[in-house]
Enzyme design. Structure first.
Site: not given
Length: 166
Positions: A69-70, A75, A136
């Site tokens: 999922d990343r 980035d 968040e």
């Protein structure tokens, strides 16, 4: 086969995912990058990229089919440009990071498939509020808007493999 799963909502489960416990700590620092005059944007994003490249190496060594999922792309192609555009990452740091990323990218193979789960800003805000993570709560709308625009641009221009948008 390596499959990378882009999830802008960050709320979808993934199957046979390689997860490092330090990802939780680093991901909790990402919202700090979106705050004005933060001197930690560059070190945080570089540290996160280090973890991402470690994941890619672990995936390659595992020999398994992976849904992740990343990715190493997020980035460098989304978060760092957004921080730089917002004035939260210096040009020197952005160029240095981009150069480092290009070197890392030359050492790994691209994924077989990118799946981009596209989301609107209102839906992103709703998901953030549902999670209720205090760290968040300070994420700015202009930061999310910039991320969404960069995700769209990057996805549209991605030519290294198959891709699917949902």
């Amino acid at each position: 086969m390596q499959i990378l799963f882009f999830d802008t909502d960050k709320n979808q489960p993934s199957s046979d995912k390689i997860t490092l416990s330090k990802n939780i700590f680093v991901n909790s620092l990402i919202p700090l990058c979106s705050q004005e005059e933060n001197p930690y944007s560059s070190p945080i994003i570089i540290n996160n990229e280090n973890i991402n490249i470690e994941n890619v190496v672990d995936i390659a060594k595992s020999g398994k089919n992976i849904i992740q999922d990343r990715t190493i792309y997020e980035d460098a192609r989304i978060f760092a440009p957004n921080l730089h555009k917002m004035g939260l990452m210096s040009t020197r740091d952005f160029e240095n990071y981009t150069s480092l990323f290009e070197l890392m990218l030359s050492l790994v193979r691209p994924p077989d498939l990118i799946i981009y789960l596209k989301s609107s800003i209102p839906n992103l805000v709703s998901q953030i509020q549902k999670r209720g993570r205090e760290y968040e709560s300070s994420i700015r709308i202009d930061y999310l808007k910039g991320l969404n625009e960069l995700y769209d641009q990057w996805y549209d221009n991605y030519k290294d493999g198959k891709k699917l948008v949902i």
